[in-house]
Structure formats: structure tokens, C-alpha cells
Design a protein around this motif. Structure first.
Motif, PDB file in Angstrom:
ATOM      1  N   UNK A 186      26.402  51.069  45.994  1.00  0.00           N
ATOM      2  CA  UNK A 186      27.108  50.410  47.030  1.00  0.00           C
ATOM      3  C   UNK A 186      28.046  49.392  46.263  1.00  0.00           C
ATOM      4  N   UNK A 187      27.163  48.400  45.789  1.00  0.00           N
ATOM      5  CA  UNK A 187      27.740  47.280  45.321  1.00  0.00           C
ATOM      6  C   UNK A 187      28.672  47.683  44.173  1.00  0.00           C
ATOM      7  N   UNK A 188      28.382  48.589  43.226  1.00  0.00           N
ATOM      8  CA  UNK A 188      29.125  48.677  42.011  1.00  0.00           C
ATOM      9  C   UNK A 188      30.314  49.713  42.438  1.00  0.00           C
ATOM     10  N   UNK A 189      30.298  50.620  43.358  1.00  0.00           N
ATOM     11  CA  UNK A 189      31.272  51.257  43.913  1.00  0.00           C
ATOM     12  C   UNK A 189      32.419  50.344  44.519  1.00  0.00           C
ATOM     13  N   UNK A 190      32.050  49.292  45.344  1.00  0.00           N
ATOM     14  CA  UNK A 190      32.646  48.305  45.993  1.00  0.00           C
ATOM     15  C   UNK A 190      33.444  47.090  45.015  1.00  0.00           C
ATOM     16  N   UNK A 191      32.798  47.122  43.812  1.00  0.00           N
ATOM     17  CA  UNK A 191      33.520  46.091  42.832  1.00  0.00           C
ATOM     18  C   UNK A 191      34.588  47.260  42.024  1.00  0.00           C
ATOM     19  N   UNK A 192      34.047  48.445  41.987  1.00  0.00           N
ATOM     20  CA  UNK A 192      35.118  49.276  41.184  1.00  0.00           C
ATOM     21  C   UNK A 192      36.351  49.319  41.984  1.00  0.00           C
ATOM     22  N   UNK A 193      36.346  49.377  43.196  1.00  0.00           N
ATOM     23  CA  UNK A 193      37.308  49.447  44.264  1.00  0.00           C
ATOM     24  C   UNK A 193      38.320  48.226  44.221  1.00  0.00           C
ATOM     25  N   UNK A 194      37.578  47.178  44.112  1.00  0.00           N
ATOM     26  CA  UNK A 194      38.242  45.992  44.399  1.00  0.00           C
ATOM     27  C   UNK A 194      38.920  45.102  42.981  1.00  0.00           C
ATOM     28  N   UNK A 195      38.221  45.903  41.878  1.00  0.00           N
ATOM     29  CA  UNK A 195      38.785  45.541  40.621  1.00  0.00           C
ATOM     30  C   UNK A 195      40.232  46.453  40.481  1.00  0.00           C
ATOM     31  N   UNK A 196      40.078  47.778  41.017  1.00  0.00           N
ATOM     32  CA  UNK A 196      41.345  48.381  40.844  1.00  0.00           C
ATOM     33  C   UNK A 196      42.286  47.890  41.611  1.00  0.00           C
ATOM     34  N   UNK A 197      42.113  47.464  42.726  1.00  0.00           N
ATOM     35  CA  UNK A 197      43.001  47.073  43.779  1.00  0.00           C
ATOM     36  C   UNK A 197      43.850  45.750  43.174  1.00  0.00           C
ATOM     37  N   UNK A 198      42.969  44.805  42.527  1.00  0.00           N
ATOM     38  CA  UNK A 198      43.561  43.767  42.220  1.00  0.00           C
ATOM     39  C   UNK A 198      44.248  43.867  40.978  1.00  0.00           C
ATOM     40  N   UNK A 199      43.906  44.808  40.155  1.00  0.00           N
ATOM     41  CA  UNK A 199      44.729  45.055  38.787  1.00  0.00           C
ATOM     42  C   UNK A 199      45.951  45.513  39.130  1.00  0.00           C
ATOM     43  N   UNK A 200      45.977  46.463  40.384  1.00  0.00           N
ATOM     44  CA  UNK A 200      47.217  47.213  40.587  1.00  0.00           C
ATOM     45  C   UNK A 200      48.129  46.047  41.292  1.00  0.00           C
ATOM     46  N   UNK A 201      47.529  45.279  42.083  1.00  0.00           N
ATOM     47  CA  UNK A 201      48.527  44.047  42.482  1.00  0.00           C
ATOM     48  C   UNK A 201      48.996  43.238  41.547  1.00  0.00           C
ATOM     49  N   UNK A 202      48.238  42.883  40.419  1.00  0.00           N
ATOM     50  CA  UNK A 202      48.547  42.008  39.375  1.00  0.00           C
ATOM     51  C   UNK A 202      49.595  42.569  38.592  1.00  0.00           C
ATOM     52  N   UNK A 203      49.507  43.785  38.447  1.00  0.00           N
ATOM     53  CA  UNK A 203      50.904  44.649  37.756  1.00  0.00           C
ATOM     54  C   UNK A 203      52.167  44.630  38.629  1.00  0.00           C
ATOM     55  N   UNK A 204      52.034  45.026  40.017  1.00  0.00           N
ATOM     56  CA  UNK A 204      52.801  45.202  40.706  1.00  0.00           C
ATOM     57  C   UNK A 204      53.656  43.931  41.158  1.00  0.00           C
TER      58      UNK A 204
END
Length: 588
Positions: A208-226
Motif C-alpha cells: 500500500x505504501x509503495x503504491x501510494x508513493x508511485x501515484x504521488x511521485x507520478x502526480x508531482x512529476x506531472x505537475x512539475x512538467x505541466x
């Protein structure tokens, strides 16, 4: 026959001495018989079918081998009071020493299978010894300084199998080597069912933790690029490095990533933790911008950002217990810098700092707990290990939300700034720049596709008189009322702009014929002549309107949009020539 008196006296003395020596031997034998079982006898741990998890720390005894040279055979002979009860003496800083523990256990159920677990994934090395029925030593090994191929059971932390059902008491010895981090996790005995259940629960929580981290990292990277925002990129990197540190400290990295390279366990734990702390400082510096308050403190934070990874590299080259203490001091300095930076931002009532403080609060708290554990102040356990995962799952969304609010407010401010550049602050209408751009487009479209359109330039002729007689506030109110009158008559597809101090322009995009344009001008003129209670003495709005129309077959080669607008402005300003005409047709 007569005995000599002296001979009788010597005989009595000899008998008395023999009696004393016999009594002394009896006392010594009794003492030995009493003391020996007390030294060697341990309270046995009874394992039956109803048991699930058993703590063995009350009957557990320990011995610290400072020379780290005793063999199991030598340890087995150290029973005469050398071992001491293990009673709240953890954590133990071993350094170059070995910790030996022993306990007795008996298995009552013939079908039961029992395991001894030391739930400390960062344990350097652990070995379990016991004698089988033939008297031979059974040896099992585990620890993150050993390749997974030599582990008795593959897992995240050391797990050993106890002896099979012997229906008699078996003595177990555990040897623990821990060079740098204090040893502070007592072993426990688990049934086969309890071990499988606990392992499944651990894997589920970690998943659960590592799945949560994967989602949060993807969202943060997407916002950083956007949004092209550095803070989002730093947040993504910080969460990723923190998750990597957790993968190492939880034993998952050693189990799956590098099972045959145990030297990477310590290296990964040091580098990932220090780089995570460095990126956390960089993130706080980017959001809180301490440069606004103190240039020197900003330099301190910048120095710590670069010093943390360098300290990790130095520790890899020269790894000792002293260097481990220095690393923890460096992490403590980073935590202090974060607290000071956030505290300054809160004192200055910086809006962005509030979210950073709220998001970093659980992470900083667990960092302090981790430091206390590494320095031997507290024992390992859930609050020292699992709390970091909980803190990350609570703090990361708060930081993400704070950054999202920050970016949204910045974008709204940018949009408002852009709107102010393109609109008139008094009337809220478009400015001349927007009108000119749309007129240029209409000229090109009208000539290419034969779409007639009209441009009306309206001058509030009595604005100067209203300002002179009633003041600036009345003149501004008259301009707002004029804009409202024109906007009420214009169509939704028309473009209305303020193009001068007292002038407006209405672009009626095609197809529009000359009569329709003239009707609109007439309505605007009439709406201004109605008396209004909003102006002193019910003054009317006196409009002069120049009407320009581009019909079918008309060429746009007569000049640029800017020139045509300037010509019409000049025309409408000179209409107050006494002719009495309020509407004038202009050749466009």
C-alpha cells in the motif's frame, strides 16, 4: 598394654581434623549442588498448539563477548553465572563485540512448527545454534551483511526454524553482530500460522505504501512538467528517495534488488537517507525562500544541501561507528535548519510556509525518533520504524496540496495581471490592443471570405464638461455608464473596447450590412440621451458616433488596422463642429 598419653592426644587431633575436612567437603558439595542448577537452569519456554506468538525476553539471558572471539563451544561452557538476565538492557551498542543470547524451549505439539524471528531488517548478522538429537550443532544464519543465498530462510529480516518436535527441552544460542546501529529488538517465537499471517500483513502494508508513493511521485512529476514548477519536481524527487530509503531499511531492497550484494544495504541506507534529507532542505528553501529574511541562513541551508551527500560518500569510504554518529549529527543539523527555516516563514506569516510546516511536521517528528534510535536513546519498534511510513503517507499529500494551492494562486495572479494589461481597469472593457488585433483579423477575413463587418467609434462628447462641472468622480461614473449603455445594445459576438480617454470602439463582426450598423449607432445615441439619476442634475450622455463599414468586394489594402482605427478616432473627435450631426458615416 599401656598407651602413651601423647599418642592418644595425637590420635584424637587427627580424627577431629578428618571430621572437619569431611564436614567441609559436605558443605562444599551441597553448595555446588545448589548453586550449579541455579546458574545453569533456565525457565523453559513452553510451546503448545494454543500458542501463536511468544516473547522470550523474560527467560532470555545474554552475554557480551567484547573480544568477538568466542566460539559456540566456548560459549556453551560459560554457564556458571556468566550469562545475565536480559531485562530492559536494550538498546545495546555492540560496535566490534558480539551479543550472545540463550534460552530453553520445549515443543509439546508434535505437529507444530515454530520459528524464531528477529524483526530488525537492518541487523548486520545473526546466527542461531542448537544441538540436534545426535548432539551435533545445527547452525542457521541471516543478516543484511550476508548474501541472501546463505540465509536459512529468505525474508526481510532474520527468521530461523526451531528444532522439530523432540518432546524435551532444547537450549538455543543466538549470536548477534551489529557494528554501528544499536541492537534493540528482542527475538520472538512465532507459530507457523502466526508467521505467515504477520508476513502477509507486512507485505500488504508495504505494498500500500509503495503504491501510494508511485501515484504521488507520478502526480508531482506531472505537475512539475505541466506548470514548470521546481518545487513539484523536488517534491517528486524527495518522495522517491524517501521511498528508496524505506525499501532499504525494510529489507525489500536487499531481498529483491541486490540479494547477492549485501554491501549495498549499508551504502543504500546511508545515501538514500542523506540525499532525501538534502532534497527536503532544497524543497523547503525553494518554497519558503529564506533569502527574503536572512542571506546568511540561506547560505547555511545551501551548504547543508551539498554537504549531506558528500558526507554520505565520505562515510562509504571510511565507515566506522564514529562516522555513523557524525552522520546522525549531520541529519540533526538538517532537521534543525528545516525547523528554523519553517519557523521564520511562520513568524513572517508567509502563506506557503504554513502548508510546508504542516506537511513536514510528521516527517520531522519521525526524523527525531530515528535519530534517538540510532544514538541508542530508544529501542527499535513500530514507532521507530513504521512511523516513518505513516508520516510519509500523511505528510506527502499535505505538501502536494500546499504546492497545488501555491501554483493555482500564482496562475490566478498571472491571469489577473495579464487581464489588467488587456482590459480597462475603470470600465472592465477590452483595451485598444485587443480591439486592434481583432480588427486586423476581421480585415483579413472580410477580404478573403467576403464577410462585411462594421466598426463604430463612440465619443462621450460631454465628458470634459461633466468633469469640469462635477469633478473626476462624476466623470468616471459617466464613463462606466456609457460603457454599460453600449454593452447593453451590442450583441454577444461583438467586441467592445475603450480606445481613448472618452472614446469607445464597437467591432461588429460579419456579416453586417450598413443599415444594421446605423441602427445600432442610433440606439446607442438614444440610450445616452435618457436622463439618469446617477448623474448630477440628470445629465445625459452625449455621444458622437463614427460608423465605418467594409462591404463585399471592398479591398483591405487601404491601410493597417491601427491606421484605420486612428483615422476614425480623429473623425469622431472633430464631429463637434456645430453641424449637429451625432452620427457620421466614414469611408472604411
Amino acid at each position: 598394654m599401656h598407651h602413651h598419653p601423647k599418642h592418644r592426644s595425637d590420635t584424637r587431633s587427627s580424627r577431629l581434623a578428618d571430621a572437619c575436612r569431611g564436614l567441609w567437603c559436605l558443605i562444599a558439595l551441597a553448595t555446588l549442588l545448589i548453586a550449579q542448577p541455579a546458574a545453569a537452569q533456565l525457565k523453559s519456554v513452553a510451546l503448545d498448539a494454543e500458542s501463536q506468538a511468544v516473547r522470550i525476553d523474560p527467560p532470555l539471558e545474554f552475554l557480551v563477548d567484547g573480544s568477538n572471539s568466542f566460539t559456540i563451544d566456548q560459549i556453551e561452557l560459560q554457564d556458571a553465572g556468566v550469562f545475565k538476565p536480559l531485562d530492559k538492557r536494550l538498546p545495546l551498542v555492540l560496535g566490534g563485540s558480539s551479543l550472545w543470547m540463550r534460552f530453553d524451549a520445549s515443543i509439546a505439539s508434535p505437529a507444530a512448527r515454530w520459528r524464531l524471528a528477529i524483526p530488525m531488517p537492518t541487523l548486520d548478522e545473526a546466527t542461531l545454534y542448537y544441538r540436534n538429537l545426535s548432539g551435533q550443532w545445527v547452525v542457521q544464519q541471516a543478516g543484511d551483511h550476508l548474501p541472501r543465498s546463505v540465509w536459512s530462510q529468505r525474508g526481510r529480516y532474520p527468521v530461523f526454524e526451531l528444532a522439530a518436535d523432540t518432546r524435551q527441552t532444547v537450549r538455543y544460542y543466538i549470536q548477534v553482530r551489529q557494528l554501528r546501529m544499536p541492537y534493540s529488538v528482542p527475538p520472538q517465537i512465532l507459530s507457523d500460522a502466526e508467521y505467515i499471517e504477520s508476513r502477509q500483513n507486512e507485505q500488504m502494508l508495504l505494498g500500500i505504501y509503495f503504491g501510494f508513493v508511485a501515484v504521488m511521485v507520478a502526480l508531482a512529476a506531472f505537475n512539475a512538467a505541466s506548470y514548470r514548477d521546481l518545487a513539484f519536481g523536488l517534491l517528486a524527487l524527495q518522495m522517491l528517495l524517501f521511498a528508496c530509503a524505506q525499501a532499504v531499511s525494510s529489507g525489500l531492497a536487499g531481498l529483491y534488488a541486490w540479494p547477492q550484494s549485501p554491501q549495498l544495504n549499508d551504502a543504500g541506507a546511508v545515501m538514500f537517507n542523506l540525499c532525501s534529507a538534502s532534497i527536503s532542505l532544497w524543497f523547503a528553501r525553494a518554497v519558503c525562500t529564506p533569502m527574503r529574511y536572512s542571506r546568511y541562513f540561506d547560505l547555511v541551508m545551501l551548504g547543508l544541501i551539498y554537504a549531506m551527500p558528500l558526507a554520505g560518500v565520505a562515510d562509504l569510504v571510511y565507515s566506522t561507528h564514529a562516522s555513523f554518529i557524525l552522520l546522525n549529527i549531520a541529519v540533526g543539523a538538517a532537521v534543525a535548519a528545516l525547523l528554523v527555516g519553517i519557523g521564520i516563514g511562520l513568524y513572517e506569516r508567509d502563506r506557503d510556509t504554513r502548508w510546508v510546516a504542516l506537511g513536514f511536521s510528521p516527517l520531522l517528528l519521525t526524523a527525531l525518533i530515528l535519530l534517538a534510535r540510532n544514538l541508542g536513546a530508544i529501542s527499535s519498534g513500530f514507532w521507530a520504524d513504521g512511523s516513518r511510513i505513516l508520516a510519509a503517507m500523511v505528510g506527502s499529500p499535505i505538501l502536494f496540496y500546499g504546492l497545488w494551492r501555491r501554483v493555482s494562486q500564482s496562475r490566478n495572479l498571472s491571469a489577473r495581471t495579464t487581464a489588467l494589461r488587456n482590459t480597462d481597469p475603470l470600465t472592465g472593457l477590452y483595451g485598444a490592443k485587443v480591439l486592434t488585433a481583432k480588427l486586423r483579423k476581421s480585415l483579413a477575413t472580410g477580404e478573403r471570405y467576403q464577410l462585411p463587418f462594421a466598426l463604430l467609434v463612440i465619443n462621450l462628447a460631454n465628458l470634459a464638461g461633466l468633469q469640469k462641472q462635477h469633478g473626476r468622480e462624476t466623470a468616471d461614473r459617466a464613463m462606466v455608464m456609457a460603457a454599460s449603455c453600449i454593452q447593453g445594445i451590442a450583441h454577444a459576438t461583438d467586441t467592445l473596447a475603450r480606445v481613448g480617454d472618452a472614446q469607445f470602439a464597437l467591432l461588429m463582426e460579419g456579416p453586417v450590412d450598413p443599415d444594421s450598423a446605423n441602427d445600432v449607432a442610433t440606439k446607442i445615441l438614444a440610450s445616452g440621451l435618457r436622463p439618469s439619476r446617477q448623474l448630477p442634475d440628470a445629465e445625459p450622455l452625449m455621444f458622437h458616433i463614427a460608423v465605418g463599414h467594409m462591404g463585399r468586394g471592398t479591398s483591405a489594402a487601404g491601410g493597417k488596422a491601427e491606421n484605420r482605427l486612428a483615422d476614425m478616432l480623429q473623425t469622431v473627435k472633430t464631429m463637434d463642429d456645430g453641424s449637429g450631426k451625432a452620427i457620421r458615416q466614414v469611408r472604411f
